[in-house]
Design a protein around this motif. Structure first.
Motif, PDB file in Angstrom:
ATOM      1  N   HIS A  50     -17.306   7.169   0.641  1.00 36.54           N
ATOM      2  CA  HIS A  50     -16.832   5.803   0.450  1.00 36.54           C
ATOM      3  C   HIS A  50     -18.017   4.845   0.410  1.00 36.54           C
ATOM      4  O   HIS A  50     -19.053   5.094   1.043  1.00 36.54           O
ATOM      5  CB  HIS A  50     -15.871   5.397   1.580  1.00 36.54           C
ATOM      6  CG  HIS A  50     -14.496   5.945   1.396  1.00 36.54           C
ATOM      7  ND1 HIS A  50     -13.531   5.943   2.374  1.00 36.54           N
ATOM      8  CD2 HIS A  50     -13.897   6.523   0.312  1.00 36.54           C
ATOM      9  CE1 HIS A  50     -12.415   6.484   1.926  1.00 36.54           C
ATOM     10  NE2 HIS A  50     -12.609   6.842   0.677  1.00 36.54           N
ATOM     11  N   THR A  51     -17.867   3.743  -0.311  1.00 39.25           N
ATOM     12  CA  THR A  51     -18.975   2.795  -0.448  1.00 39.25           C
ATOM     13  C   THR A  51     -19.284   2.095   0.867  1.00 39.25           C
ATOM     14  O   THR A  51     -20.419   1.732   1.136  1.00 39.25           O
ATOM     15  CB  THR A  51     -18.653   1.731  -1.515  1.00 39.25           C
ATOM     16  OG1 THR A  51     -17.364   1.161  -1.240  1.00 39.25           O
ATOM     17  CG2 THR A  51     -18.632   2.362  -2.906  1.00 39.25           C
ATOM     18  N   ASN A  52     -18.258   1.898   1.715  1.00 39.20           N
ATOM     19  CA  ASN A  52     -18.463   1.298   3.035  1.00 39.20           C
ATOM     20  C   ASN A  52     -17.316   1.708   3.947  1.00 39.20           C
ATOM     21  O   ASN A  52     -16.288   2.220   3.483  1.00 39.20           O
ATOM     22  CB  ASN A  52     -18.573  -0.236   2.948  1.00 39.20           C
ATOM     23  CG  ASN A  52     -17.372  -0.849   2.249  1.00 39.20           C
ATOM     24  OD1 ASN A  52     -16.255  -0.731   2.713  1.00 39.20           O
ATOM     25  ND2 ASN A  52     -17.605  -1.498   1.113  1.00 39.20           N
ATOM     26  N   LYS A  64     -15.230  -0.090   5.569  1.00 39.38           N
ATOM     27  CA  LYS A  64     -14.005  -0.882   5.376  1.00 39.38           C
ATOM     28  C   LYS A  64     -13.060  -0.173   4.413  1.00 39.38           C
ATOM     29  O   LYS A  64     -11.835  -0.193   4.596  1.00 39.38           O
ATOM     30  CB  LYS A  64     -14.344  -2.274   4.857  1.00 39.38           C
ATOM     31  CG  LYS A  64     -13.130  -3.198   4.729  1.00 39.38           C
ATOM     32  CD  LYS A  64     -13.523  -4.560   4.216  1.00 39.38           C
ATOM     33  CE  LYS A  64     -12.302  -5.487   4.131  1.00 39.38           C
ATOM     34  NZ  LYS A  64     -11.241  -4.967   3.226  1.00 39.38           N
ATOM     35  N   GLN A  65     -13.630   0.465   3.394  1.00 40.10           N
ATOM     36  CA  GLN A  65     -12.816   1.215   2.438  1.00 40.10           C
ATOM     37  C   GLN A  65     -12.057   2.335   3.143  1.00 40.10           C
ATOM     38  O   GLN A  65     -10.885   2.581   2.867  1.00 40.10           O
ATOM     39  CB  GLN A  65     -13.715   1.780   1.336  1.00 40.10           C
ATOM     40  CG  GLN A  65     -12.949   2.464   0.211  1.00 40.10           C
ATOM     41  CD  GLN A  65     -13.863   3.034  -0.849  1.00 40.10           C
ATOM     42  OE1 GLN A  65     -15.084   2.856  -0.810  1.00 40.10           O
ATOM     43  NE2 GLN A  65     -13.304   3.752  -1.802  1.00 40.10           N
ATOM     44  N   THR A  66     -12.722   3.006   4.079  1.00 42.49           N
ATOM     45  CA  THR A  66     -12.082   4.087   4.835  1.00 42.49           C
ATOM     46  C   THR A  66     -11.013   3.526   5.768  1.00 42.49           C
ATOM     47  O   THR A  66      -9.926   4.094   5.891  1.00 42.49           O
ATOM     48  CB  THR A  66     -13.135   4.864   5.654  1.00 42.49           C
ATOM     49  OG1 THR A  66     -14.295   5.073   4.863  1.00 42.49           O
ATOM     50  CG2 THR A  66     -12.590   6.206   6.108  1.00 42.49           C
ATOM     51  N   THR A 112     -18.484   7.046  -8.443  1.00 44.32           N
ATOM     52  CA  THR A 112     -19.141   5.830  -7.945  1.00 44.32           C
ATOM     53  C   THR A 112     -20.646   5.966  -7.772  1.00 44.32           C
ATOM     54  O   THR A 112     -21.330   4.981  -7.499  1.00 44.32           O
ATOM     55  CB  THR A 112     -18.538   5.427  -6.582  1.00 44.32           C
ATOM     56  OG1 THR A 112     -18.763   6.501  -5.646  1.00 44.32           O
ATOM     57  CG2 THR A 112     -17.044   5.165  -6.697  1.00 44.32           C
ATOM     58  N   SER A 169     -16.200   8.610   6.651  1.00 43.17           N
ATOM     59  CA  SER A 169     -16.571   7.721   5.545  1.00 43.17           C
ATOM     60  C   SER A 169     -17.763   8.273   4.771  1.00 43.17           C
ATOM     61  O   SER A 169     -17.793   8.260   3.536  1.00 43.17           O
ATOM     62  CB  SER A 169     -16.903   6.324   6.090  1.00 43.17           C
ATOM     63  OG  SER A 169     -17.102   5.401   5.042  1.00 43.17           O
ATOM     64  N   LYS A 224       0.835  -1.205   0.000  1.00 41.88           N
ATOM     65  CA  LYS A 224       0.000   0.000   0.000  1.00 41.88           C
ATOM     66  C   LYS A 224       0.869   1.254   0.000  1.00 41.88           C
ATOM     67  O   LYS A 224       1.815   1.369   0.777  1.00 41.88           O
ATOM     68  CB  LYS A 224      -0.909   0.001   1.231  1.00 41.88           C
ATOM     69  CG  LYS A 224      -2.054   0.983   1.125  1.00 41.88           C
ATOM     70  CD  LYS A 224      -2.918   0.955   2.359  1.00 41.88           C
ATOM     71  CE  LYS A 224      -2.257   1.763   3.452  1.00 41.88           C
ATOM     72  NZ  LYS A 224      -3.160   2.184   4.509  1.00 41.88           N
ATOM     73  N   ASP A 262      -9.291   0.761   5.412  1.00 43.61           N
ATOM     74  CA  ASP A 262      -8.145   0.305   4.624  1.00 43.61           C
ATOM     75  C   ASP A 262      -7.298   1.477   4.151  1.00 43.61           C
ATOM     76  O   ASP A 262      -6.065   1.430   4.187  1.00 43.61           O
ATOM     77  CB  ASP A 262      -8.620  -0.506   3.405  1.00 43.61           C
ATOM     78  CG  ASP A 262      -9.197  -1.856   3.794  1.00 43.61           C
ATOM     79  OD1 ASP A 262      -8.948  -2.301   4.935  1.00 43.61           O
ATOM     80  OD2 ASP A 262      -9.900  -2.466   2.963  1.00 43.61           O
ATOM     81  N   ALA A 263      -7.970   2.548   3.711  1.00 46.37           N
ATOM     82  CA  ALA A 263      -7.256   3.695   3.147  1.00 46.37           C
ATOM     83  C   ALA A 263      -6.487   4.489   4.196  1.00 46.37           C
ATOM     84  O   ALA A 263      -5.400   4.996   3.940  1.00 46.37           O
ATOM     85  CB  ALA A 263      -8.244   4.614   2.416  1.00 46.37           C
TER      86      ALA A 263
END
Length: 204
Positions: free
Chosen positions: A177-179, A181-183, A100, A172, A32, A185-186
């Motif tokens: 963000h779509t969910n 988890k995306q936040t 998105t 988020s 990453k 992870d980022a």
């Protein structure tokens, strides 16, 4: 290759194929990239800078709007005053992300409102490539070590929000963000740093 491997596994699991050529294949671990963002001190330095150039002053304003709203280049280009809604006596920017189509809602900060009013709520936008070239020029003038791009503005908003204690669920939603988890992870590194600071406060 990871995606192709999953397709072959699916085919074998559902008996479309008798074997998979990826049986002994190991995918390389994804490394990453670190998040690039301006610190509070760097942001304040940019806010105070007068470039004496209409071209650079506009690019600075556009970038600052990203830092104040978390909007991407495409989202800000498509922005209109109609996107501002009154919610419980406070103005918010309410839109769908261009990329998105995920909804996002973010408070309209006073600093952002002043910039929008300066341009009568319609930004004379240039192409993203040109904007990034001009941002590189701004970074050199301001003495920033990182490569300044329009994406850095969005990352600055999210990073500083998290650093100031804004809940990740809220961030988020604000960045669209779509969910969650995306936040997570980022911004895992940012959240870890914040947790270490918080624990230091608890330990006195």
């Amino acid at each position: 290759m990871k995606g192709v491997k999953m397709l072959f596994k699916y085919a074998v699991d559902n008996e479309y194929l008798g074997y998979t050529p990826f049986l002994r294949h190991k995918s390389k671990k994804f490394i990453k990239k670190p998040i690039l963002f301006l610190t509070e001190e760097e942001l304040a330095r940019l806010e105070a800078k007068d470039f004496n150039s209409p071209r650079l002053d506009f690019v600075k304003d556009f970038f600052l709007l990203q830092c104040y709203s978390g909007m991407s280049f495409a989202d800000l280009c498509a922005f209109t005053k109609d996107s501002v809604k009154l919610v419980e006596d406070r103005h918010f920017i309410v839109r769908y992300r261009q990329k998105t189509k995920v909804p996002f809602i973010v408070p309209l900060l006073c600093k952002a409102e002043l910039i929008f009013e300066k341009y009568n709520w319609k930004l004379p936008v240039k192409c993203n490539q040109k904007m990034n070239c001009y941002l590189k020029e701004i970074a050199d003038i301001c003495g920033f070590s990182l490569e300044l791009t329009t994406h850095v503005g969005r990352k600055t908003f999210a990073t500083l929000s998290l650093s100031m204690g804004v809940p990740i669920e809220t961030v988020s939603k604000m960045v669209g963000h779509t969910n969650i988890k995306q936040t997570l992870d980022a911004y895992a590194d940012v959240l870890t740093s914040k947790m270490i600071q918080d624990m230091a406060i608890l330990e006195g």
